[in-house]
Design a protein around this motif. Structure first.
Motif, PDB file in Angstrom:
ATOM      1  N   UNK A  95      51.392   6.352  12.017  1.00 51.69           N
ATOM      2  CA  UNK A  95      51.370   7.145  13.333  1.00 51.69           C
ATOM      3  C   UNK A  95      52.535   8.013  13.473  1.00 51.69           C
ATOM      4  N   UNK A  96      52.396   8.860  14.348  1.00 48.90           N
ATOM      5  CA  UNK A  96      53.341   9.307  14.848  1.00 48.90           C
ATOM      6  C   UNK A  96      52.546  10.513  15.089  1.00 48.90           C
ATOM      7  N   UNK A  97      54.083  11.153  16.480  1.00 50.30           N
ATOM      8  CA  UNK A  97      53.927  12.689  17.769  1.00 50.30           C
ATOM      9  C   UNK A  97      54.793  13.033  17.894  1.00 50.30           C
ATOM     10  N   UNK A  98      54.430  14.428  18.351  1.00 48.98           N
ATOM     11  CA  UNK A  98      55.457  15.230  18.887  1.00 48.98           C
ATOM     12  C   UNK A  98      54.903  16.599  19.170  1.00 48.98           C
ATOM     13  N   UNK A  99      55.868  16.832  20.381  1.00 46.66           N
ATOM     14  CA  UNK A  99      55.058  17.494  21.541  1.00 46.66           C
ATOM     15  C   UNK A  99      54.999  19.221  20.717  1.00 46.66           C
ATOM     16  N   UNK A 100      54.295  19.726  21.672  1.00 44.96           N
ATOM     17  CA  UNK A 100      54.499  21.229  21.416  1.00 44.96           C
ATOM     18  C   UNK A 100      54.445  21.866  22.937  1.00 44.96           C
ATOM     19  N   UNK A 101      55.113  23.069  22.853  1.00 50.81           N
ATOM     20  CA  UNK A 101      55.787  23.501  24.355  1.00 50.81           C
ATOM     21  C   UNK A 101      56.052  22.778  25.092  1.00 50.81           C
ATOM     22  N   UNK A 102      57.623  21.502  24.824  1.00 45.25           N
ATOM     23  CA  UNK A 102      57.338  20.285  26.130  1.00 45.25           C
ATOM     24  C   UNK A 102      57.920  21.988  27.250  1.00 45.25           C
ATOM     25  N   UNK A 103      57.295  21.194  29.029  1.00 42.90           N
ATOM     26  CA  UNK A 103      58.206  21.429  29.930  1.00 42.90           C
ATOM     27  C   UNK A 103      57.145  22.445  30.478  1.00 42.90           C
ATOM     28  N   UNK A 104      56.196  23.340  29.419  1.00 44.85           N
ATOM     29  CA  UNK A 104      55.481  24.345  29.681  1.00 44.85           C
ATOM     30  C   UNK A 104      54.659  23.998  30.789  1.00 44.85           C
ATOM     31  N   UNK A 107      50.935  21.616  29.137  1.00 45.68           N
ATOM     32  CA  UNK A 107      51.512  20.486  27.359  1.00 45.68           C
ATOM     33  C   UNK A 107      50.276  19.865  26.672  1.00 45.68           C
ATOM     34  N   UNK A 108      51.482  19.937  25.573  1.00 46.48           N
ATOM     35  CA  UNK A 108      49.968  19.697  24.066  1.00 46.48           C
ATOM     36  C   UNK A 108      50.915  18.605  23.762  1.00 46.48           C
ATOM     37  N   UNK A 109      50.588  17.527  23.214  1.00 43.60           N
ATOM     38  CA  UNK A 109      51.029  16.626  22.166  1.00 43.60           C
ATOM     39  C   UNK A 109      50.368  17.084  20.405  1.00 43.60           C
ATOM     40  N   UNK A 110      51.110  16.548  19.918  1.00 46.83           N
ATOM     41  CA  UNK A 110      50.424  16.839  18.714  1.00 46.83           C
ATOM     42  C   UNK A 110      50.463  15.267  17.911  1.00 46.83           C
ATOM     43  N   UNK A 111      49.068  14.796  18.290  1.00 44.88           N
ATOM     44  CA  UNK A 111      49.220  13.207  17.662  1.00 44.88           C
ATOM     45  C   UNK A 111      48.742  12.796  15.886  1.00 44.88           C
ATOM     46  N   UNK A 112      49.983  12.576  14.920  1.00 45.64           N
ATOM     47  CA  UNK A 112      49.306  12.345  13.698  1.00 45.64           C
ATOM     48  C   UNK A 112      49.252  11.607  13.247  1.00 45.64           C
ATOM     49  N   UNK A 113      48.792  11.150  12.237  1.00 35.90           N
ATOM     50  CA  UNK A 113      48.457  10.158  11.657  1.00 35.90           C
ATOM     51  C   UNK A 113      48.138  10.599   9.238  1.00 35.90           C
ATOM     52  N   UNK A 121      46.367  13.957   9.260  1.00 37.58           N
ATOM     53  CA  UNK A 121      45.670  14.372   9.737  1.00 37.58           C
ATOM     54  C   UNK A 121      46.807  14.645  11.676  1.00 37.58           C
ATOM     55  N   UNK A 122      46.177  15.795  12.287  1.00 36.66           N
ATOM     56  CA  UNK A 122      47.204  16.176  13.044  1.00 36.66           C
ATOM     57  C   UNK A 122      46.382  16.197  14.192  1.00 36.66           C
ATOM     58  N   UNK A 123      45.855  15.252  15.374  1.00 37.99           N
ATOM     59  CA  UNK A 123      44.925  16.440  16.260  1.00 37.99           C
ATOM     60  C   UNK A 123      45.661  17.136  17.825  1.00 37.99           C
TER      61      UNK A 123
END
Length: 191
Positions: A95-104, A107-113, A121-123
């Motif tokens: 698993x890993x994760x990285x944000x999209x547009x932090x501070x906007x 906020x969205x987080x991309x959770x990947x597997x 797969x990323x949601x």
């Protein structure tokens, strides 16, 4: 590390190129002669492995509720058994994760597997920056899925998530992603 792939530079996305890290480890008396394994090992597994290799008392798995209240804990699993047998049954996902547009404003987080079947797969889900949590809701306009099959597309150029023939697979992978590392660790312990 990207040098322009996917129109980006550095390691600031959820693409496998950014989250994959080769691992080399030496444990005297166990790794002489070298070994290679295709098992999915995560950074969080390194401490648990070194503790076990050193013969120290194992670090307990972090509790599900309020893990910050314990003095020390880990989410990792020792991969020492892979050093003894590189083909041993092991995790079915990392698993890993990285944000999209932090501070906007939203906020969205991309959770990947990444799965042991070579699927990535990323949601992209709604994320609460104040509490650093998600309910995996997908109400924002930038929420969505990504699915890549590394068997046929190792560079992740073709998103399969919205093709009708992958609909059931996306639902299954999203459920596995939401169940998270604990479900993967529990499956490992029961094997």
């Amino acid at each position: 590390y990207k040098l322009g792939q996917h129109g980006a530079w550095c390691k600031h996305t959820n693409f496998q190129t950014d989250t994959n890290t080769p691992l080399m480890i030496r444990i005297p008396g166990r790794t002489e002669g070298g070994l290679v394994s295709d098992a999915l090992v995560e950074h969080i597994d390194i401490m648990a492995t070194l503790v076990e290799a050193a013969g120290l008392e194992n670090v307990e798995t972090c509790p599900e509720e309020k893990p910050w209240t314990v003095r020390r804990c880990t989410e990792g699993q020792s991969f020492l058994k892979l050093i003894d047998n590189p083909d041993a049954p092991w995790k079915n996902a990392s698993y890993s994760q990285f944000p999209r547009d932090p501070g906007a404003p939203r906020s969205y987080m991309g959770y990947s597997m990444t799965t042991d079947k070579k699927l990535r797969f990323t949601a992209w889900v709604d994320f609460n920056e104040t509490t650093s949590t998600t309910t995996f809701s997908m109400n924002g306009p930038r929420c969505g899925f990504e699915l890549y099959d590394h068997n046929i597309d190792p560079d992740e150029n073709t998103n399969l998530a919205y093709r009708s023939e992958y609909k059931e697979m996306v639902a299954k992978l999203f459920g596995q992603l939401k169940a998270g590392w604990r479900a993967t660790a529990n499956a490992l312990l029961s094997s």
